[in-house]
Motif scaffolding. Structure first.
Motif, PDB file in Angstrom:
ATOM      1  N   VAL A  69     -41.005  21.358  16.160  1.00 47.82           N
ATOM      2  CA  VAL A  69     -39.926  20.383  16.206  1.00 47.82           C
ATOM      3  C   VAL A  69     -38.583  21.080  15.990  1.00 47.82           C
ATOM      4  N   SER A 123     -36.053  20.665  25.563  1.00 50.80           N
ATOM      5  CA  SER A 123     -37.393  20.129  25.765  1.00 50.80           C
ATOM      6  C   SER A 123     -37.913  20.488  27.155  1.00 50.80           C
ATOM      7  N   ILE A 136     -35.912  16.117  17.906  1.00 53.82           N
ATOM      8  CA  ILE A 136     -35.704  14.954  17.053  1.00 53.82           C
ATOM      9  C   ILE A 136     -34.202  14.756  16.878  1.00 53.82           C
ATOM     10  N   THR A 142     -38.293  23.771  22.607  1.00 54.11           N
ATOM     11  CA  THR A 142     -38.899  22.998  21.535  1.00 54.11           C
ATOM     12  C   THR A 142     -39.907  22.028  22.140  1.00 54.11           C
ATOM     13  N   ILE A 143     -40.930  21.720  21.386  1.00 54.19           N
ATOM     14  CA  ILE A 143     -41.943  20.773  21.840  1.00 54.19           C
ATOM     15  C   ILE A 143     -41.469  19.342  21.603  1.00 54.19           C
ATOM     16  N   LYS A 144     -40.889  19.114  20.425  1.00 57.71           N
ATOM     17  CA  LYS A 144     -40.470  17.762  20.049  1.00 57.71           C
ATOM     18  C   LYS A 144     -39.045  17.792  19.512  1.00 57.71           C
TER      19      LYS A 144
END
Length: 50
Positions: free
Chosen positions: A21, A36, A45, A41-43
């Motif tokens: 994250v 993304s 926020i 990054t995967i997630k």
């Protein structure tokens, strides 16, 4: 069962959740989307500041 197993792996330092994250501010939303898409990054926020 799944979540407790992930938590256990995280506590054993075998699941790098914090590396999956990345936090962004609202004004960085375009950067978050780009990161993304590129796999930076995967997630992403988005933190909404109050």
């Amino acid at each position: 069962m799944f979540i407790p197993a992930l938590v256990e792996l995280y506590t054993q330092r075998r699941f790098p959740f914090d590396k999956l994250v990345k936090f962004y501010t609202l004004d960085q939303i375009n950067q978050a989307a780009e990161d993304s898409e590129k796999g930076v990054t995967i997630k992403p926020i988005i933190r909404l500041e109050s």
